[in-house]
Design a protein around this motif. Sequence first.
Motif, PDB file in Angstrom:
ATOM      1  N   THR A 290       0.743  -1.209   0.006  1.00  0.00           N
ATOM      2  CA  THR A 290      -0.016  -0.134   0.108  1.00  0.00           C
ATOM      3  C   THR A 290       0.949   1.465   0.027  1.00  0.00           C
ATOM      4  O   THR A 290       0.755   2.311  -0.839  1.00  0.00           O
ATOM      5  N   GLN A 291       1.816   1.122   0.940  1.00  0.00           N
ATOM      6  CA  GLN A 291       2.559   2.543   0.943  1.00  0.00           C
ATOM      7  C   GLN A 291       3.601   2.604  -0.480  1.00  0.00           C
ATOM      8  O   GLN A 291       3.648   3.730  -1.105  1.00  0.00           O
ATOM      9  N   LEU A 292       3.809   1.514  -1.036  1.00  0.00           N
ATOM     10  CA  LEU A 292       4.428   1.661  -2.426  1.00  0.00           C
ATOM     11  C   LEU A 292       3.415   2.276  -3.505  1.00  0.00           C
ATOM     12  O   LEU A 292       3.950   2.990  -4.403  1.00  0.00           O
ATOM     13  N   ARG A 293       2.409   1.701  -3.651  1.00  0.00           N
ATOM     14  CA  ARG A 293       1.297   1.973  -4.494  1.00  0.00           C
ATOM     15  C   ARG A 293       0.907   3.543  -4.287  1.00  0.00           C
ATOM     16  O   ARG A 293       0.677   4.132  -5.164  1.00  0.00           O
ATOM     17  N   ARG A 294       1.028   3.949  -3.165  1.00  0.00           N
ATOM     18  CA  ARG A 294       0.701   5.362  -2.826  1.00  0.00           C
ATOM     19  C   ARG A 294       1.784   6.316  -3.414  1.00  0.00           C
ATOM     20  O   ARG A 294       1.696   7.431  -3.879  1.00  0.00           O
ATOM     21  N   ALA A 295       3.046   5.688  -3.296  1.00  0.00           N
ATOM     22  CA  ALA A 295       4.338   6.657  -3.782  1.00  0.00           C
ATOM     23  C   ALA A 295       4.612   6.373  -5.328  1.00  0.00           C
ATOM     24  O   ALA A 295       5.217   7.400  -5.807  1.00  0.00           O
ATOM     25  N   LEU A 296       4.217   5.329  -6.101  1.00  0.00           N
ATOM     26  CA  LEU A 296       4.663   5.004  -7.251  1.00  0.00           C
ATOM     27  C   LEU A 296       3.325   4.850  -8.032  1.00  0.00           C
ATOM     28  O   LEU A 296       2.545   4.062  -7.945  1.00  0.00           O
ATOM     29  N   LEU A 297       3.681   5.112  -9.470  1.00  0.00           N
ATOM     30  CA  LEU A 297       2.527   4.653 -10.508  1.00  0.00           C
ATOM     31  C   LEU A 297       2.877   3.094 -10.752  1.00  0.00           C
ATOM     32  O   LEU A 297       3.735   2.895 -11.320  1.00  0.00           O
ATOM     33  N   ALA A 298       1.869   2.563 -10.495  1.00  0.00           N
ATOM     34  CA  ALA A 298       1.941   1.092 -10.577  1.00  0.00           C
ATOM     35  C   ALA A 298       0.454   0.502 -11.081  1.00  0.00           C
ATOM     36  O   ALA A 298      -0.420   1.053 -10.980  1.00  0.00           O
ATOM     37  N   TYR A 299       0.633  -0.720 -11.866  1.00  0.00           N
ATOM     38  CA  TYR A 299      -0.716  -1.267 -12.168  1.00  0.00           C
ATOM     39  C   TYR A 299      -1.262  -2.090 -11.284  1.00  0.00           C
ATOM     40  O   TYR A 299      -0.352  -2.744 -10.205  1.00  0.00           O
ATOM     41  N   ASP A 300      -2.461  -2.140 -11.121  1.00  0.00           N
ATOM     42  CA  ASP A 300      -3.010  -3.081  -9.958  1.00  0.00           C
ATOM     43  C   ASP A 300      -3.498  -4.332 -10.911  1.00  0.00           C
ATOM     44  O   ASP A 300      -3.293  -4.523 -12.073  1.00  0.00           O
ATOM     45  N   GLU A 301      -3.552  -5.293 -10.030  1.00  0.00           N
ATOM     46  CA  GLU A 301      -3.750  -6.733 -10.802  1.00  0.00           C
ATOM     47  C   GLU A 301      -4.705  -6.987 -11.615  1.00  0.00           C
ATOM     48  O   GLU A 301      -4.683  -7.596 -12.820  1.00  0.00           O
TER      49      GLU A 301
END
Length: 192
Positions: free
Chosen positions: A83-94
């Motif tokens: 969750t911390q990483l997803r808040r900080a970085l633009l990432a694909y969700d599954e």
Amino acid sequence: MNPKAAEKYVLLKPSATHEELADAARLHGWVLHRAGDREAPMRGREEVWATSDSLTAIHYVEDGLTDERYLWVRGANLDQVVTQLRRALLAYDEGELIDLADEEEEHNERVKAIIRVGLVFSRYNGEVLALYRRYLSDKDPLLRQATLFAIGCRALPEARGLVEHVADNDEDAETRAVARRMLAVYPPTSSS
């Protein structure tokens, strides 16, 4: 315990930056343990970060083979760290990755999409197995081979039967050969 149960993969979008990861690490007190070589593009690059309590490792991977960047998070507190990483970085969700693989029509985009799925899913997912099955029945042998590569990224036990089927039944000799080479190193299932 399933060794894959204590890990998650997060695929970064092309616009995500390494600086955003470094900022997140500083914000959360993560410590850089090892940084890889930027001068080895085909091998890729890996950095290993740890949470301040050393219970969770965050591997930042620049994959030289797939040209993708992802995070391999393992250890305790996975959901919190992801969750911390997803808040900080633009990432694909599954779900987004499954949808992209399901919707792509152009060959090169389909190859990228199925490999992205293979990089991220390290645990059983029925939708992913259905995608693999559909891609393995495509008329294009190169797409079927790319799908075998995707399956091999995490070697899900549930996907072994798909590889066995291709090894025995695919109409293309090279695709059958790829599947047979995979089976030589594919972890056996409990019923194999």
